[in-house]
Scaffold this motif. Structure first.
Motif, short mmCIF file in Angstrom:
data_model
loop_
_atom_site.label_atom_id
_atom_site.label_comp_id
_atom_site.label_asym_id
_atom_site.label_seq_id
_atom_site.Cartn_x
_atom_site.Cartn_y
_atom_site.Cartn_z
N ASP A 125 -0.05 -7.92 -16.46
CA ASP A 125 0.81 -9.11 -16.52
C ASP A 125 1.42 -9.43 -15.16
O ASP A 125 2.28 -10.29 -15.06
N LEU A 126 0.97 -8.75 -14.11
CA LEU A 126 1.58 -8.95 -12.79
C LEU A 126 0.55 -9.34 -11.74
O LEU A 126 -0.60 -8.96 -11.83
N GLU A 127 1.01 -10.08 -10.72
CA GLU A 127 0.20 -10.27 -9.52
C GLU A 127 0.43 -9.02 -8.66
O GLU A 127 1.48 -8.41 -8.74
N VAL A 128 -0.52 -8.70 -7.80
CA VAL A 128 -0.37 -7.45 -7.04
C VAL A 128 -0.43 -7.68 -5.53
O VAL A 128 -1.28 -8.40 -5.03
N SER A 129 0.53 -7.10 -4.83
CA SER A 129 0.51 -7.06 -3.36
C SER A 129 0.43 -5.61 -2.93
O SER A 129 1.06 -4.76 -3.54
N VAL A 130 -0.32 -5.34 -1.88
CA VAL A 130 -0.50 -3.95 -1.47
C VAL A 130 -0.12 -3.76 0.00
O VAL A 130 -0.57 -4.50 0.87
N ILE A 131 0.74 -2.77 0.27
CA ILE A 131 0.97 -2.35 1.66
C ILE A 131 0.01 -1.20 1.91
O ILE A 131 0.19 -0.10 1.39
N ASP A 132 -1.03 -1.48 2.70
CA ASP A 132 -2.09 -0.47 2.85
C ASP A 132 -2.08 0.16 4.23
O ASP A 132 -3.09 0.48 4.79
N GLU A 133 -0.90 0.28 4.78
CA GLU A 133 -0.78 0.77 6.16
C GLU A 133 0.59 1.43 6.30
O GLU A 133 1.58 0.92 5.76
N LEU A 134 0.65 2.56 6.98
CA LEU A 134 1.94 3.21 7.20
C LEU A 134 2.52 2.72 8.52
O LEU A 134 1.78 2.29 9.40
N PRO A 135 3.85 2.78 8.68
CA PRO A 135 4.43 2.41 9.97
C PRO A 135 3.79 3.24 11.07
O PRO A 135 3.37 4.37 10.84
N PRO A 136 3.74 2.69 12.29
CA PRO A 136 3.05 3.38 13.37
C PRO A 136 3.74 4.69 13.71
O PRO A 136 4.93 4.86 13.48
N GLY A 137 2.96 5.62 14.27
CA GLY A 137 3.54 6.85 14.77
C GLY A 137 3.71 7.94 13.73
O GLY A 137 4.14 9.03 14.04
N ARG A 138 3.38 7.62 12.47
CA ARG A 138 3.49 8.68 11.47
C ARG A 138 2.41 9.71 11.71
O ARG A 138 1.25 9.37 11.90
N ARG A 139 2.81 10.96 11.67
CA ARG A 139 1.81 12.00 11.83
C ARG A 139 1.53 12.65 10.49
O ARG A 139 2.46 12.79 9.68
#
Ligand code: ADP
Ligand code: MG
Length: 695
Positions: free
Chosen positions: A436-450
Motif C-alpha cells: 500500500d506504499l510507494e517506495v524510496s530507497v537510500i542505497d548509499e552510505l555517507p562517505p568515509g564509512r569504513r
C-alpha cells in the motif's frame, strides 16, 4: 426441507457426523474448529502410494515411501531405554528394518503380521538397510481403502490421540460433502485468464488429487487466492489514499534551506534523490504514502527532519513515532538540535511522562502550540489530538503494524505519511508487506564509512577483548556491551546486565565510567545516561536490547554482543549498525558460548561474511521463513493459508496485476460481479478493511 439446520462451512466440527467431543477437541488443538478450517488446512505432504519403493531398491540417504509386513518386533533391551525400538519388515523383494528412538510406547502399537506404510530417511547401519524414525501408518482393510493406498495420499500433521487414518477419512468426508459449497470468489474472467481451476476443484485436489499435475493446479489456485485477497486489500488502501484529498504542503523552503546550510556535511546523492521524491509528494494535493528504506546508518533521520520542517513552514504540525522510548528520546535530542536553532519547538510524548505533564502536552498539541512532537505509540492513543497534523513519520516501521500507522494518520485530516525502515527486503516480499506504499530507497552510505570489522569470539578470548576495549577507550572511543534476553523473564535478563555492569565497574575497569541502560529505567534516568554517553562521559554502556534500533553515538567504536548466538540476524545487524557512525575504524565482537546450533552458526557466519543489509535480510528470511521474518502477527496483514512467499513469487505477481486491475475499475468492490470476492475479502481481513457499504 427439515427445520434443523443442515451442516455448512461454518459448522463446528463437533456437529459433523462421526466427530464427537473428544475428536473435536483433538482437532481443535490443531487449530481446526469448523468445516471450513478443515477444508483449507494444508496437508504436510502427499505420498505416492501407487509407486512404493521395494525394499531391495532402498538407497541410503534417500527419503522413501515403502510398505511391508511386520515379521519381528524388537523393543530396546531392558535397562537400555536409549537404544532404538525396531521392527523387521518383509515385502515381496526382501527385508528392511525400521527404527525409532524413544519409541517405547510402540510396543503397544505394533504386532507381527501387521502391514505398515513407512515414509522416512533410509540409512545403512552395520550393513543392513534401516529406515530411520519413519512416519508410519498401519494398513487396515476397510471400506475406504481406496483413500489410504494405491493413490496420492495426503498426510496431515497429527496431535496426540488422532490417528492419520482417522483424520484422512474425516477429511475425505468433509471434502466430499462440502468442497462444492465453498463459494467461488474469483470472477470468471480472471479464472479463465489465469487458467485457474475452480475453488471447489482446488479444494478437492488439494487433499485428494488424482495426479501430481492436479495437485500442482490446486496449490496454484489456492496460493493465487491468498495473494489476491492480500493484494486487493492493499490496492484498496492505496487507491483510497491516492483518491483522498490531501494537504498540499509547498512552502518556499526557507527552513529547509537554513537547516541544510547549517549541516556539517552535505547530503549524499541518494539522500538528495529521496528527499526530492518526498518533497514532490508533500507538495501535491494528495496524501503521501511513502516508505523510505535504507540500511542502518544510511541517514534517514535528516531526510525526515527536512520533511518535518516543510510541514511546519507550511503552518502544519508534524509527528514522529518511534518504536522504543529510548529511540524516541534520542530523536527528541536530534530533532531539537536540528529544529530549535530555527525557532521550531520540539516536544516529547511517551507513556512514561508524569500524568500532569502528559495532560499538558496533549492540550498543547490539540491547541496547535507544538509544531513537532516526537513519541512512542503513546502518540496514537485515544485522546491525543492535533490541531493541524500535516505529516506523520513512523521510524523503524518493521516494529509497527499496518494498524498503528493507520491510527497515526487518522489523527489528522489525511496527513502525509512517511514510514522508514532499515529492513531491506526482496521485491516480492516488499509487495506483500508494503503493497500500500510507494517506495524510496537510500542505497548509499555517507562517505568515509569504513566497514565494521566483525569477529566471532568465544569465552576464552574474554581477557583479550577487555584489553582491546581498554585500548580503544584510551584512544578516546567508547563501547557498548549488549545482553540478550537470556531468560524468559525481563527481571532475570536485567539481572545479567546489571551484574555485568557491576563486574566491569568494580573488577575490570575500576578507573573507567560504566553506564547501565535498560527498559525499566524512568525517562529522566534514561535521558541522563544517553546524554552522558553521547557527551563522552560514560566510557562503556552496558545495555539490554533496548538500544537495538536507531541509537546514534558516532564516537562509539566497539559493539560487544554477549551471547551473540541468542540474537536474531536482523537484530545483530541492527546492533552492529550502532557503531561505525563516525570517521573511526569500528568493531563488532560477537561473543558466543561454546557449541552453537547449526542455525546460530549460520547467523554468526553471515555477520562476519557481509555488511550488506540486503544479503543479511535474505539469509534471515531463509532461516526464519517469511511468517517469522515479517512478524505477520505484528504486521496486521491477513495470514496466508497455503501460499509460500519464497516459492510462489510468480503467482504473487499475477495476483497483484489482477488486484490492481479490479480495483482500478471497481475501487470499493460494489459491482455485483464482485460480490463473492468482496465477501471473501472482508472475511480474510477480519474487519481491518472496512469497505464502503455496497451501493
Ligand atoms: P539511519 O538511517 O540508520 O536512521 P541516521 O539517520 O541515524 O541513520 O544517520 C546515521 C549517522 O550518519 C548520523 O550520525 C548522521 O548524522 C550521519 N549522516 C547522515 N547523513 C550524512 C551525510 N550525508 N554525510 C555524513 N554523515 C551523515
Ligand atoms: Mg534511524
Amino acid at each position: 426441507m427439515t427445520q434443523t439446520r443442515a451442516p455448512s462451512l461454518g459448522t463446528p466440527l463437533q456437529y459433523i457426523k462421526g466427530v464427537g467431543p473428544r475428536r473435536a477437541e483433538q482437532l481443535g488443538r490443531k487449530g481446526l474448529a469448523t468445516v471450513e478450517d478443515a477444508l483449507f488446512s494444508v496437508p504436510l505432504r502427499h505420498e505416492d502410494r501407487t509407486r512404493l519403493t521395494p525394499f531391495c531398491s532402498l538407497q541410503p540417504g534417500q527419503v522413501s515411501t515403502c510398505s511391508g509386513t511386520i515379521v519381528g518386533v524388537s523393543p530396546p533391551p531392558p535397562g537400555r531405554s536409549r537404544a532404538p525400538f525396531s521392527v523387521l519388515l518383509r515385502d515381496a523383494s526382501g527385508y528392511a528394518t525400521a527404527s525409532w528412538f524413544g519409541g517405547g510406547y510402540l510396543a503397544r502399537v505394533f504386532k507381527r503380521g501387521q502391514q505398515l506404510v513407512l515414509h522416512g530417511k533410509v540409512a545403512r547401519y552395520k550393513g543392513a538397510i534401516v529406515i530411520q524414525q519413519p512416519d508410519y501408518e498401519i494398513v487396515e482393510s476397510g471400506e475406504d481403502d481406496r483413500l489410504h493406498t494405491g493413490r496420492l495420499v495426503p498426510v496431515y500433521s497429527l496431535t496426540e490421540g488422532l490417528p492419520q487414518r482417522a483424520l484422512r477419512s474425516l477429511m475425505w468426508r468433509l471434502v466430499d460433502a462440502f468442497a462444492r459449497e465453498v463459494p467461488e470468489i474469483l470472477p470468471e474472467v480472471v479464472r479463465a485468464r489465469r487458467r485457474l481451476v475452480t475453488l471447489a476443484q482446488a479444494l478437492h485436489d488439494f487433499h485428494f488429487p488424482a495426479t501430481d499435475a492436479g495437485l500442482a493446479a490446486a496449490r496454484r489456485r489456492l496460493a493465487f487466492d491468498d495473494f489476491l485477497l492480500l493484494q486487493l486489500g492493499l490496492a484498496i488502501l492505496r487507491s483510497r489514499a491516492t483518491r483522498a484529498r490531501g494537504i498540499a504542503l509547498n512552502p518556499r523552503g526557507e527552513l529547509v534551506g537554513r537547516l541544510r546550510a547549517a549541516l556539517p556535511y552535505s547530503l549524499t546523492a541518494a539522500q538528495e534523490r529521496v528527499w526530492d521524491e518526498i518533497r514532490r509528494d508533500m507538495a501535491a494535493p494528495f496524501p503521501m504514502h511513502r516508505l523510505l528504506q535504507g540500511d542502518v546508518g544510511s541517514g534517514k533521520t535528516i531526510v525526515a527532519a527536512l520533511a518535518v520542517l516543510t510541514a511546519v513552514e507550511a503552518g502544519y504540525q508534524a509527528a514522529v513515532m518511534a518504536p522504543t522510548e529510548i529511540l524516541a528520546e534520542q530523536h527528541l535530542m536530534t530533532f531539537r538540535q536540528f529544529l530549535e536553532p530555527l525557532g521550531v519547538a520540539v516536544s516529547l510524548l511517551t507513556s512514561s511522562l508524569a500524568p500532569r505533564e502528559r495532560t499538558a502536552r496533549r492540550a498543547a498539541l490539540a491547541a496547535g502550540e507544538i509544531p513537532c512532537v516526537v513519541g512512542t505509540h503513546a502518540l496514537v492513543q485515544e485522546g491525543v489530538e492535533f490541531r493541524r497534523l500535516g505529516l506523520a513519520v513512523v521510524d523503524e516501521q518493521h516494529r509497527f503494524g499496518v494498524e498503528q500507522r493507520a491510527r497515526l494518520r487518522e489523527k489528522g485530516d489525511n496527513p502525509h505519511l512517511l514510514v522508514m525502515t532499515a529492513t531491506p527486503i526482496p521485491r516480492t516480499l516488499a509487495l506483500t508487506l508494503y503493497g500500500d506504499l510507494e517506495v524510496s530507497v537510500i542505497d548509499e552510505l555517507p562517505p568515509g564509512r569504513r566497514p565494521i570489522a566483525t569477529h566471532a569470539r568465544t569465552e576464552a578470548k574474554r581477557r583479550a577483548i577487555y584489553t582491546f576495549l581498554r585500548d580503544q577507550i584510551a584512544q578516546g572511543r567508547q563501547a557498548y556491551v549488549v545482553y540478550p534476553l537470556v531468560e524468559e523473564s525481563e527481571a532475570l535478563d536485567l539481572k545479567a546486565a546489571t551484574d555485568m555492569a557491576r563486574h566491569l565497574a568494580e573488577d575490570v575497569f575500576p578507573d573507567l565510567t560504566i553506564g547501565l541502560m535498560h527498559g525499566r529505567l524512568g525517562f529522566e534516568e534514561k535521558d541522563t545516561i544517553m546524554r552522558r554517553f553521547k557527551g563522552g562521559e560514560i566510557h562503556i554502556l552496558v545495555s539490554t536490547t533496548v538500544i537495538e534500533v536507531g541509537i546514534d553515538v558516532p564516537n562509539a567504536s566497539v559493539m560487544l554482543v554477549e551471547h551473540a548466538e541468542r540474537f536474531g540476524l536482523s537484530q545483530l545487524h541492527q546492533l552492529r549498525g550502532r557503531v561505525g557512525r563516525g570517521p573511526w575504524k569500528s568493531y563488532c565482537i560477537l561473543l558466543t558460548s561454546g557449541r552453537l546450533t547449526e542455525e546460530a552458526q549460520r547467523r554468526i557466519d553471515a555477520m562476519t561474511a557481509t555488511h550488506d543489509g540486503f544479503k543479511i535480510a535474505e539469509v534471515d528470511l531463509e532461516l526464519r521463513g517469511p511468517g517469522e521474518f515479517f512478524g505477520t502477527r505484528q504486521s496486521g496483514l491477513p495470514e496466508f493459508r497455503t501460499a509460500d512467499l519464497l516459492r510462489d513469487g510468480k503467482i504473487l505477481e499475477e495476483a497483484r496485476q489482477e488486484a490492481v486491475a479490479i480495483v482500478s475499475r471497481d475501487p470499493e468492490l460494489r459491482d455485483p460481479a464482485h460480490r463473492a470476492l468482496r465477501a471473501g475479502l472482508l472475511a480474510r481481513w477480519r474487519g481491518k478493511l472496512a469497505l464502503a457499504t455496497a451501493g
